[in-house]
Structures are given as structure tokens and as C-alpha cells.
Design an enzyme around this catalytic site. Structure first.
Site, PDB file in Angstrom:
ATOM      1  N   ALA A  11       1.617  -6.797  -0.805  1.00  0.00           N
ATOM      2  CA  ALA A  11       0.921  -7.944  -1.506  1.00  0.00           C
ATOM      3  C   ALA A  11       1.627  -9.078  -2.223  1.00  0.00           C
ATOM      4  O   ALA A  11       0.946 -10.202  -2.170  1.00  0.00           O
ATOM      5  CB  ALA A  11       0.329  -7.188  -3.183  1.00  0.00           C
ATOM      6  N   SER A  13       5.012  -9.771  -1.082  1.00  0.00           N
ATOM      7  CA  SER A  13       6.329  -9.677  -0.349  1.00  0.00           C
ATOM      8  C   SER A  13       6.839  -9.078   1.570  1.00  0.00           C
ATOM      9  O   SER A  13       5.586  -7.973   1.227  1.00  0.00           O
ATOM     10  CB  SER A  13       7.704  -9.968  -1.006  1.00  0.00           C
ATOM     11  N   ARG A  15       9.005  -7.896   4.720  1.00  0.00           N
ATOM     12  CA  ARG A  15      10.117  -7.147   4.884  1.00  0.00           C
ATOM     13  C   ARG A  15      10.033  -7.035   6.401  1.00  0.00           C
ATOM     14  O   ARG A  15       8.990  -6.497   6.838  1.00  0.00           O
ATOM     15  CB  ARG A  15      10.336  -6.551   3.967  1.00  0.00           C
ATOM     16  N   ASP A 230      -0.686   1.355   4.920  1.00  0.00           N
ATOM     17  CA  ASP A 230       1.051   1.123   4.631  1.00  0.00           C
ATOM     18  C   ASP A 230       0.516   2.265   3.777  1.00  0.00           C
ATOM     19  O   ASP A 230       1.802   3.461   3.558  1.00  0.00           O
ATOM     20  CB  ASP A 230       1.596  -0.085   3.444  1.00  0.00           C
ATOM     21  N   GLY A 395       7.454   2.180  -4.258  1.00  0.00           N
ATOM     22  CA  GLY A 395       8.495   2.107  -5.835  1.00  0.00           C
ATOM     23  C   GLY A 395       8.008   2.079  -6.814  1.00  0.00           C
ATOM     24  O   GLY A 395       9.837   2.725  -7.524  1.00  0.00           O
TER      25      GLY A 395
END
Length: 472
Positions: A11, A13, A15, A230, A395
Site C-alpha cells: 500500500a 511501496s 519492490r 499478497d 513485516g
């Protein structure tokens, strides 16, 4: 050595990571990170999808030659293509207010039970079905593509709907694994916009010539449809060695639940606001969305110059259970001054608001752990599946204070890791599709650093804290 590019969009960033599989080990490396900054235009909050596409292209160029590419992202949001294949406007952000009141109206008109029996979804105001009912461009649309499917389309030219993300729309029949066309028609939505479904591991094509030229990759590079939600990718990488586990995919949102062989569509499940979403290999991710570390992130944004590590250390020493709140109260959904909203909740429920930043952080951590406790216990009760361990991935696995509190609140051991679960699951689904990997979870257990937190026997204190919340 086999190398896979995992595009993982969050939401805030995105990568591009490479996963190198060699000798039964996986080495993840971040090769490119880019911001994901929503843009408000004319009162509507949009995703900057072209900036995300540019970030993907830049990342693939940095990755160099790979054996496959896969994309995962958040759920529920989409882009619409017209009859020529052009995007109709920038996708709207799920936190936009355009869906206000629609969920309640649809539930009243169609029936909450009918919606749940078809889609099996938790009732959230931003679910795709409610966004589509607020969509002004629907009459011009020929194709709906969820965010990973849209970016895959731009890489390959192929059109399809990966099943784990499709299962979050409210228009997917969780019992049959196909589109819920009868419900779609009943809602007055055009069934023509729903593309053919494809399963995780399916081939999604090879790179367009223009993408190959832009990235320097061979045009023959395959793109694989991974578990593109995700959370589905993250759950695929849970290092469980038994089916008696709960998981918490911990990030901006916390997804708390179980992996089941079939959905739970009882009225009790609906009233408890549990969702049934598709997972890898036809499994069901039976879970509840909890507001998650979004609340802490917004507190940090409000404070500006604070150091999170220092605040967490101070919070660990602060007095316990001074105040608790319900993270899923609607007041905490929009961006804004979270410390003030926490104080307002505490005052509204007869509690003294936390004093100082460390006490606010402690309050957030304890409140999240209580929400996890409720979700795990409810999932066990509603599904009948017992749980022996809680796996925390994403995270939040780095947050030792929250992990220990989760063990204490649930009374269960917590295994934390992998941190990069979504990217890892993304890459390993690609590798399995090419026959390089057979048992994803065994490979994760073998190669990832995992930390176990054991409960300290404080369940009574947690039960007393929980009883202070409204409706408990």
C-alpha cells in the site's frame, strides 16, 4: 541456479526482488524499491498505476535475466479496460469514500446471507463488488482486471483473472471456484467484464516486445500467474509442518486466520465477519481482517520525528493495560491523527487515554494482540479446526514486542518469520510451476531464520483487558 523475479506491491511501496534457488536454499535480494503514492484528484483518491508500472519495469531491468516473473499486490482494487484494451481512468484507492453506504444498501436489498453464501467474504465497505456499484465508467468497460492482472496484462498482453485475487471481489463463488454469475446479474453488474480465471502457477504469457526492449530482458521471459493476492502468497510461505496452525500476515493490515480445505459459510461465521478467500492449491484462507500496523504507522506519521525502535523499547517498559481499544472500529480506517482517535475511543469507553508516546505505542500493541486473540479463537470455534501454533509472517514478524504479546494473549507459541513472506511465496510458486521446487513450506523451514516466542502464562490479565472493550 534458478532465478525468479517477484514483484511485490504494497500500500505504500513496491519492490522487485530476486529469489535465487540453489542447493535447497533460497536467497532473496531486493533489487529495486519504489514509492506507491496515492493521488487525490477532483475529490477522488486514486492509485498512480502508471508510476507503479514504471517501477516494475525499472525493477525488472535491475533484476537482469530471470527464469520467470510474477506479480502480487493488495486485493479488491481494479482497473477497467475499454473495447480497445485501453485503461479507463486511474484505479481508485480502496480508502476512497465513494462506497459509503453502498454495502449496507446492497445487504438490505439482496440479503446479507445471499451475499455471504456466494462470496463468503467479510463485510467490508471497500470490497470490489461495492466499488463496482459506485463505478461511473462501468457502461464503457469491457474487461475488469485486478491490479496484478492489469500489470501482468501490460507486461504480456494476456488477459485473465488469477483466482486468489478474484476471490476477494465478492463476485467469485467460493464453493465452486468460478465466477458467481447469478449474483453478478442480480446486482445489475455486467458479467462480460469478468475474465477467464487462472490458477496460481499458470502461464500468463511472455514479455511484449516493447517491455523486452524497455527492460533488456529476452522477449521469451515467461510471466507466471502466482498467488497474486499478497496474503495468499504470504500464506503459501508459512513454514508450518502441521495443518493445526493459525497465521497472522502482519503488515499495514493484519490477516488472521486458518488454512482450510473448504469454506465455512454458516450464519455464525457471517455474523462473526470472517472471510473465505482462495489460497494455493484450492485451499481456503479463512480469516478476519484486522486493522493492523496501519494504526502504528499513522501514529508515527502524526509524530513526525520519532524513532520507532526507541518507542518500542520504551513501550516494553511501560505499565501494562492502562487502556485498550478495538482496532477495527471504523474511526481508525481513514488516514488522520491516530493518537487523538485512540484518546477519543478511550474517553468514550470510560478509560483514561494513554499519556505520552511510549504509552500510546504500548496501547496499540496490546490492542492488536487482543484483536489477534479474538480472531484466532473465533476461527477455531467456527471452523472446528484446532490450533497448536501461530505463525506470524510479513513485516510484523520483526516486531518482537507484538510477537511476544501475541503469544501471551493467545496462550500459544508464536513462530515469527519469514519477514518477506509475500515475495518468497510469489517466487516459490513460480519455481514450483517450473518443477524446481516441490514442497514450498519445507524449503522455507529449511532456509529461513525463524524466532519462537512462548507464552508467559498471563492469559487472565489479557482476559480482563479484553472485557473492558465494548461488546466483550
Amino acid at each position: 541456479m534458478n532465478v525468479y523475479a517477484a514483484v511485490d506491491l504494497g500500500a505504500s511501496s513496491g519492490r522487485v526482488m530476486t529469489a535465487r534457488i540453489d542447493g535447497g536454499r533460497v536467497r532473496l535480494a531486493e533489487v529495486h524499491r519504489f514509492a506507491n503514492r496515492p493521488v487525490r484528484v477532483g475529490g477522488t483518491l486514486h492509485w498512480d498505476i502508471l508510476a507503479l508500472h514504471r517501477g516494475v519495469l525499472d525493477g525488472l531491468r535491475e533484476a537482469g535475466p530471470v527464469d520467470s516473473v510474477g506479480i502480487d499486490s493488495w486485493a479488491v482494487d481494479y482497473g477497467l479496460l475499454d473495447g480497445t484494451g485501453r485503461l479507463i481512468g486511474n484505479p481508485v484507492h480502496y480508502r476512497d469514500e465513494r462506497t459509503a453506504g453502498i454495502m449496507e444498501r446492497v445487504a438490505a436489498e439482496v440479503g446479507a446471507d445471499a451475499l455471504y453464501q456466494a462470496g463468503g467474504l467479510q463485510f467490508l465497505p471497500f470490497n470490489t463488488v461495492y466499488q463496482l456499484l459506485a463505478e461511473p465508467n462501468l457502461d464503457r468497460a469491457e474487461t475488469l482486471l485486478m491490479i496484478p492482472d492489469l500489470l501482468t496484462h501490460w507486461l504480456t498482453g494476456s488477459v485473465g483473472a488469477e483466482a486468489t485475487n478474484a476471490s476477494t471481489t465478492g463476485l467469485y463463488d467460493v464453493r465452486t471456484g468460478g465466477w458467481a454469475r447469478e449474483l453478478t446479474e442480480r446486482l445489475g453488474l455486467p458479467a462480460r467484464i469478468l475474465p477467464e480465471l487462472r490458477q496460481p502457477g499458470a502461464a500468463a504469457g511472455t514479455l511484449r516486445a516493447e517491455v523486452a526492449a524497455e527492460t533488456g530482458l529476452p522477449g521469451s521471459t515467461p510471466v507466471t500467474a502466482v498467488a497474486s493476492h499478497d496474503t495468499a502468497s504470504a500464506v503459501a510461505a508459512v513454514p508450518a509442518d502441521t495443518d493445526r496452525f493459525a497465521y497472522i500476515s502482519s503488515g499495514t493490515w493484519s490477516l488472521v486466520g486458518l488454512e482450510l480445505p473448504r469454506p465455512v459459510l454458516t450464519q455464525e461465521s457471517r455474523l462473526a465477519n470472517f472471510t473465505n478467500e482462495g489460497g494455493l492449491d484450492g485451499t481456503i484462507r479463512y480469516l478476519r481482517n484486522v486493522m493492523g500496523l496501519w494504526i502504528l504507522q499513522e501514529c508515527m506519521r502524526a509524530w513526525g520525528d520519532s524513532d520507532l525502535a526507541e518507542l518500542l523499547a520504551a513501550a516494553a517498559q511501560a505499565p501494562p493495560f492502562q487502556a485498550v481499544f478495538d482496532p477495527d472500529d471504523p474511526a481508525f480506517l481513514p488516514p488522520g491523527d491516530m493518537p487523538a482517535r485512540i484518546a477519543a475511543f478511550c474517553e468514550r469507553t470510560g478509560q483514561r487515554p494513554p499519556a505520552g508516546r511510549a504509552q500510546v505505542v504500548r496501547c496499540v500493541m496490546e490492542s492488536l494482540a487482543l484483536a489477534y486473540r479474538r480472531a484466532v479463537r473465533d476461527a477455531v470455534r467456527l471452523s472446528g479446526q484446532e490450533v497448536e501454533v501461530v505463525h506470524v509472517v510479513g513485516g510484523g514478524a520483526r516486531n518482537a514486542l507484538l510477537c511476544q504479546m501475541t503469544a501471551d494473549a493467545t496462550g500459544l507459541p508464536v513462530v515469527a518469520g519469514p519477514v518477506e513472506a509475500a515475495a518468497l511465496g510469489n517466487a516459490l510458486v513460480q519455481a514450483r510451476a517450473q518443477g524446481v521446487v516441490s514442497d514450498i513450506r519445507a524449503l522455507v523451514r529449511q532456509g529461513e531464520r525463524l524466532v519462537t516466542y512462548h507464552p508467559k502464562g498471563e492469559e487472565e490479565a489479557w482476559a480482563r483487558a479484553e472485557a473492558r472493550l465494548p461488546g466483550r
